[in-house]
Write an enzyme that holds these catalytic residues in place. Structure first.
Site, PDB file in Angstrom:
ATOM      1  N   TYR A 280      30.612  40.305  53.708  1.00 31.59           N
ATOM      2  CA  TYR A 280      31.370  40.186  52.455  1.00 31.59           C
ATOM      3  C   TYR A 280      32.251  38.933  52.443  1.00 31.59           C
ATOM      4  CZ  TYR A 280      34.889  41.129  48.894  1.00 31.59           C
ATOM      5  OH  TYR A 280      35.735  41.004  47.819  1.00 31.59           O
TER       6      TYR A 280
ATOM      7  N   LYS B  46      29.746  38.262  43.809  1.00 32.41           N
ATOM      8  CA  LYS B  46      29.388  39.689  43.732  1.00 32.41           C
ATOM      9  C   LYS B  46      28.212  39.926  42.785  1.00 32.41           C
ATOM     10  CE  LYS B  46      34.116  41.227  44.749  1.00 32.41           C
ATOM     11  NZ  LYS B  46      35.403  41.545  44.121  1.00 32.41           N
TER      12      LYS B  46
ATOM     13  N   TYR C  91      37.728  42.698  35.754  1.00 31.58           N
ATOM     14  CA  TYR C  91      38.613  43.787  36.225  1.00 31.58           C
ATOM     15  C   TYR C  91      39.436  44.351  35.076  1.00 31.58           C
ATOM     16  CZ  TYR C  91      37.001  41.154  40.147  1.00 31.58           C
ATOM     17  OH  TYR C  91      36.198  40.475  40.993  1.00 31.58           O
TER      18      TYR C  91
ATOM     19  N   SER D  65      34.767  36.015  44.131  1.00 29.20           N
ATOM     20  CA  SER D  65      34.140  37.214  43.567  1.00 29.20           C
ATOM     21  C   SER D  65      32.953  36.925  42.644  1.00 29.20           C
ATOM     22  CB  SER D  65      35.171  38.035  42.789  1.00 29.20           C
ATOM     23  OG  SER D  65      36.011  38.702  43.678  1.00 29.20           O
TER      24      SER D  65
ATOM     25  N   VAL E 136      38.780  34.398  42.513  1.00 28.59           N
ATOM     26  CA  VAL E 136      40.152  33.942  42.754  1.00 28.59           C
ATOM     27  C   VAL E 136      40.227  32.481  43.206  1.00 28.59           C
ATOM     28  CG1 VAL E 136      41.219  36.196  43.174  1.00 28.59           C
ATOM     29  CG2 VAL E 136      40.245  34.918  45.092  1.00 28.59           C
TER      30      VAL E 136
END
Ligand code: DON
Length: 304
Positions: free
Chosen positions: A189, A67, A240, A64, A258
């Site tokens: 993605y 992103k 998050y 991530s 992760v």
């Protein structure tokens, strides 16, 4: 030896004997093979000086963390029109939750949760001629490093098991917030998440967010106001449902993945990356969070 080097080595030494290192992510089967005892930390300062310790030059799956890079490329292309497709509020939810997406009619809370990143992937597919190749070239160019690559085994592994991402992409499509083919968006993605980098490479790539949008060679990737916004999104949404905890403990904008990586930065001063594959209950690197807390506490360097 500089103070930065001493602090990094001191933290790494303290963590050598730690037994409870969290749990390596296994929902993407290819990630489950990673050795949980790996630990690396790397820092680049505003002058481009490097400081590193442990496994800081070993490449891992950035997941991530990517992103922020896709967001950056989409923001550079679309400008503020991007915010018509994705919001900038923290979700307070885990990275893969779908409930808010339905309540808020297909506008993801922010670009760093999975649903938001899928919308960003869709934007890039609409604007790039060869989306995967052009995105990779963009990231390589940021760091001036042709050795950065996708890990196609990790991408294939996630495409076999990424059911929640398929659900998110289809829900977004049903609300009209995915314009391209759902399979193309997911393929992009899964590849962006599979990017492999070391802590050292991460600090080189993220140098632009510390350096007002300019890379080490002085090329502008974002303007100063765009960097302000991306850093604000990292601070409020980068972890998050643990974004508040990271701001409280560490006090820097940053992003986790992760794969166990975290990258964080202090504008105009330094960019720092950690890698420890074991995750805490919220999906963020357990020792990485602790290491960064110790770093900003021991140096007194944070945005606060
Ligand atoms: O979509 C996923 O589940 C992964 N490719 C990325 C998740 C991730 O890294 C969440 N961050 N901590």
């Amino acid at each position: 030896m500089s103070n930065f080097q001493e602090v990094l080595e001191h933290i790494a030494l303290n963590f050598k004997s730690v037994k409870d290192r969290g749990t390596v992510a296994s929902y993407i089967p290819e990630l489950a093979h990673v050795d949980p005892s790996k630990f690396g930390m790397h820092l680049i300062d505003a002058d481009g000086m490097h400081y590193g310790t442990g496994d800081s030059e070993e490449a891992f799956s950035i997941q991530s963390i990517s992103k922020v890079l896709s967001l950056s490329q989409a923001f550079a292309i679309m400008g503020d029109k991007l915010w018509e497709r994705v919001d900038v509020e923290p979700s307070g939810d885990p990275f893969n939750h779908l409930s808010l997406l339905e309540l808020e009619h297909g506008i993801p809370r922010n670009p760093l949760i999975n649903a938001g990143a899928l919308v960003i992937a869709d934007v890039l597919i609409s604007h790039l001629k060869n989306p995967k190749a052009d995105f990779l070239a963009y990231v390589r160019n940021m760091a001036n490093d042709e050795n950065i690559n996708y890990d196609t085994d990790v991408a294939a592994s996630e495409s076999k098991t990424g059911y929640t991402n398929y659900a998110a992409a289809n829900l977004l499509k049903s609300y009209g917030n995915i314009k391209n083919d759902v399979d193309d968006v997911l393929d992009f993605y899964f590849h962006q998440c599979s990017l492999k980098m070391s802590c050292r490479q991460l600090t080189e790539v993220f140098y632009i967010f510390m350096n007002r949008g300019k890379c080490r060679r002085g090329n502008a990737f974002l303007n100063i106001n765009q960097v302000k916004r991306v850093n604000a999104i990292m601070l409020t949404c980068g972890f998050y449902d643990e974004a508040g905890e990271f701001a409280f403990e560490v006090g820097l904008p940053g992003k986790s993945g992760v794969g166990g990586g975290i990258v964080a930065l202090l504008p105009n001063k330094f960019c720092i990356a950690t890698w420890s594959p074991g995750l805490n209950a919220k999906g963020n690197s357990k020792l990485g969070m602790l290491a960064l807390e110790q770093f900003t506490t021991q140096t007194g360097l944070s945005i606060f």
